[in-house]
Design a protein around this motif. Sequence first.
Motif, PDB file in Angstrom:
ATOM      1  N   LEU A 172       0.811  -1.223   0.000  1.00  0.00           N
ATOM      2  CA  LEU A 172       0.000   0.000   0.000  1.00  0.00           C
ATOM      3  C   LEU A 172       0.843   1.271   0.000  1.00  0.00           C
ATOM      4  N   VAL A 173       2.107   1.188   0.412  1.00  0.00           N
ATOM      5  CA  VAL A 173       2.910   2.411   0.512  1.00  0.00           C
ATOM      6  C   VAL A 173       4.010   2.521  -0.540  1.00  0.00           C
ATOM      7  N   THR A 174       4.194   1.504  -1.356  1.00  0.00           N
ATOM      8  CA  THR A 174       5.253   1.586  -2.360  1.00  0.00           C
ATOM      9  C   THR A 174       4.666   1.738  -3.755  1.00  0.00           C
ATOM     10  N   GLY A 175       5.396   2.424  -4.586  1.00  0.00           N
ATOM     11  CA  GLY A 175       5.021   2.549  -5.984  1.00  0.00           C
ATOM     12  C   GLY A 175       3.931   3.565  -6.272  1.00  0.00           C
ATOM     13  N   VAL A 176       3.589   4.388  -5.297  1.00  0.00           N
ATOM     14  CA  VAL A 176       2.583   5.425  -5.520  1.00  0.00           C
ATOM     15  C   VAL A 176       3.070   6.735  -4.918  1.00  0.00           C
ATOM     16  N   THR A 177       2.586   7.819  -5.467  1.00  0.00           N
ATOM     17  CA  THR A 177       2.882   9.129  -4.899  1.00  0.00           C
ATOM     18  C   THR A 177       1.687   9.575  -4.071  1.00  0.00           C
ATOM     19  N   PRO A 178       1.901  10.475  -3.118  1.00  0.00           N
ATOM     20  CA  PRO A 178       0.778  10.927  -2.285  1.00  0.00           C
ATOM     21  C   PRO A 178      -0.383  11.459  -3.142  1.00  0.00           C
ATOM     22  N   GLY A 179      -1.571  11.032  -2.787  1.00  0.00           N
ATOM     23  CA  GLY A 179      -2.764  11.464  -3.507  1.00  0.00           C
ATOM     24  C   GLY A 179      -3.136  10.587  -4.685  1.00  0.00           C
ATOM     25  N   GLN A 180      -2.253   9.711  -5.088  1.00  0.00           N
ATOM     26  CA  GLN A 180      -2.514   8.837  -6.239  1.00  0.00           C
ATOM     27  C   GLN A 180      -3.271   7.596  -5.775  1.00  0.00           C
ATOM     28  N   ASP A 181      -4.205   7.132  -6.587  1.00  0.00           N
ATOM     29  CA  ASP A 181      -4.932   5.909  -6.257  1.00  0.00           C
ATOM     30  C   ASP A 181      -4.022   4.691  -6.328  1.00  0.00           C
ATOM     31  N   ILE A 182      -4.354   3.686  -5.520  1.00  0.00           N
ATOM     32  CA  ILE A 182      -3.540   2.477  -5.433  1.00  0.00           C
ATOM     33  C   ILE A 182      -4.364   1.290  -5.914  1.00  0.00           C
ATOM     34  N   PRO A 183      -4.030   0.730  -7.072  1.00  0.00           N
ATOM     35  CA  PRO A 183      -4.718  -0.506  -7.462  1.00  0.00           C
ATOM     36  C   PRO A 183      -4.151  -1.665  -6.635  1.00  0.00           C
ATOM     37  N   LEU A 184      -5.021  -2.324  -5.873  1.00  0.00           N
ATOM     38  CA  LEU A 184      -4.574  -3.395  -4.993  1.00  0.00           C
ATOM     39  C   LEU A 184      -4.573  -4.705  -5.760  1.00  0.00           C
ATOM     40  N   ASN A 185      -3.370  -5.150  -6.063  1.00  0.00           N
ATOM     41  CA  ASN A 185      -3.171  -6.337  -6.883  1.00  0.00           C
ATOM     42  C   ASN A 185      -2.611  -7.447  -6.004  1.00  0.00           C
ATOM     43  N   MET A 186      -3.285  -8.589  -5.994  1.00  0.00           N
ATOM     44  CA  MET A 186      -2.838  -9.690  -5.138  1.00  0.00           C
ATOM     45  C   MET A 186      -1.461 -10.220  -5.566  1.00  0.00           C
ATOM     46  N   ASP A 187      -1.128 -10.109  -6.854  1.00  0.00           N
ATOM     47  CA  ASP A 187       0.206 -10.521  -7.307  1.00  0.00           C
ATOM     48  C   ASP A 187       1.283  -9.640  -6.677  1.00  0.00           C
ATOM     49  N   LYS A 188       0.999  -8.338  -6.559  1.00  0.00           N
ATOM     50  CA  LYS A 188       1.948  -7.413  -5.935  1.00  0.00           C
ATOM     51  C   LYS A 188       2.125  -7.751  -4.457  1.00  0.00           C
ATOM     52  N   ILE A 189       1.038  -8.091  -3.792  1.00  0.00           N
ATOM     53  CA  ILE A 189       1.112  -8.445  -2.379  1.00  0.00           C
ATOM     54  C   ILE A 189       1.912  -9.732  -2.203  1.00  0.00           C
ATOM     55  N   ALA A 190       1.685 -10.704  -3.084  1.00  0.00           N
ATOM     56  CA  ALA A 190       2.440 -11.963  -3.014  1.00  0.00           C
ATOM     57  C   ALA A 190       3.923 -11.712  -3.252  1.00  0.00           C
ATOM     58  N   ALA A 191       4.248 -10.854  -4.225  1.00  0.00           N
ATOM     59  CA  ALA A 191       5.647 -10.527  -4.504  1.00  0.00           C
ATOM     60  C   ALA A 191       6.285  -9.816  -3.311  1.00  0.00           C
ATOM     61  N   ASN A 192       5.531  -8.938  -2.671  1.00  0.00           N
ATOM     62  CA  ASN A 192       6.068  -8.226  -1.509  1.00  0.00           C
ATOM     63  C   ASN A 192       6.212  -9.147  -0.298  1.00  0.00           C
ATOM     64  N   ARG A 193       5.405 -10.197  -0.218  1.00  0.00           N
ATOM     65  CA  ARG A 193       5.600 -11.195   0.827  1.00  0.00           C
ATOM     66  C   ARG A 193       6.941 -11.895   0.598  1.00  0.00           C
ATOM     67  N   GLN A 194       7.240 -12.214  -0.659  1.00  0.00           N
ATOM     68  CA  GLN A 194       8.518 -12.858  -0.985  1.00  0.00           C
ATOM     69  C   GLN A 194       9.683 -11.908  -0.675  1.00  0.00           C
ATOM     70  N   PHE A 195       9.514 -10.627  -0.980  1.00  0.00           N
ATOM     71  CA  PHE A 195      10.542  -9.635  -0.705  1.00  0.00           C
ATOM     72  C   PHE A 195      10.804  -9.539   0.806  1.00  0.00           C
ATOM     73  N   ALA A 196       9.735  -9.471   1.597  1.00  0.00           N
ATOM     74  CA  ALA A 196       9.879  -9.406   3.060  1.00  0.00           C
ATOM     75  C   ALA A 196      10.573 -10.668   3.583  1.00  0.00           C
ATOM     76  N   ASN A 197      10.248 -11.788   2.983  1.00  0.00           N
ATOM     77  CA  ASN A 197      10.885 -13.045   3.380  1.00  0.00           C
ATOM     78  C   ASN A 197      12.379 -13.020   3.068  1.00  0.00           C
ATOM     79  N   LYS A 198      12.752 -12.459   1.915  1.00  0.00           N
ATOM     80  CA  LYS A 198      14.177 -12.343   1.560  1.00  0.00           C
ATOM     81  C   LYS A 198      14.904 -11.427   2.554  1.00  0.00           C
ATOM     82  N   LEU A 199      14.285 -10.305   2.918  1.00  0.00           N
ATOM     83  CA  LEU A 199      14.898  -9.417   3.913  1.00  0.00           C
ATOM     84  C   LEU A 199      15.095 -10.143   5.238  1.00  0.00           C
TER      85      LEU A 199
END
Length: 175
Positions: free
Chosen positions: A126-153
């Motif tokens: 929800l906080v990456t890839g958007v600028t303030p005031g811009q709408d955020i398309p919530l994509n489950m693929d993006k959430i899954a990818a970010n879960r993998q990213f968090a796991n790598k960290l």
Amino acid sequence: KATENGHPEDVILRQEEDVLDTWFSSGLWPFATVGWPKNEGDEDSDLARFYPSTCLETGYDILFFWVARMAMMGLELTGKSPFSVVYLHGLVRAADGTKMSKTKGNVVDPLNTVADYGADSLRYSLVTGVTPGQDIPLNMDKIAANRQFANKLWNCCKFVTDNALKGADKESLAA
């Protein structure tokens, strides 16, 4: 209509007459929730302490429906604007960019999303890839990818703490 919905024929239903319009009553919210009009003039009241506030943070879609009414009613009924700053954020939208709607069936349940992907991946999405005031398309693929990213960290940090810092004393870690 009542009998069609299973109510007995002898039940008399009437519409409540003592109600406020949703948007109208929302306009009262900034000061009615802290004791107006009962505590008007009381310097020790929540009204005196918390009204007016500084900043209202809201979606741009209700600027006219709610924010303008709060400002107008606040000025009219208390003599003060309820806030001096309005921070408008974008809307969380469906993956295809349309507005989420229960009727359309494109609503993403955050509790299910957290259960499936974790809170961190949802927050990060929800906080990456958007600028303030811009709408955020919530994509489950993006959430899954970010879960993998968090796991790598997590794995990187675990590797460093288990290997590179293994045997380090507290004094060298503090430095």
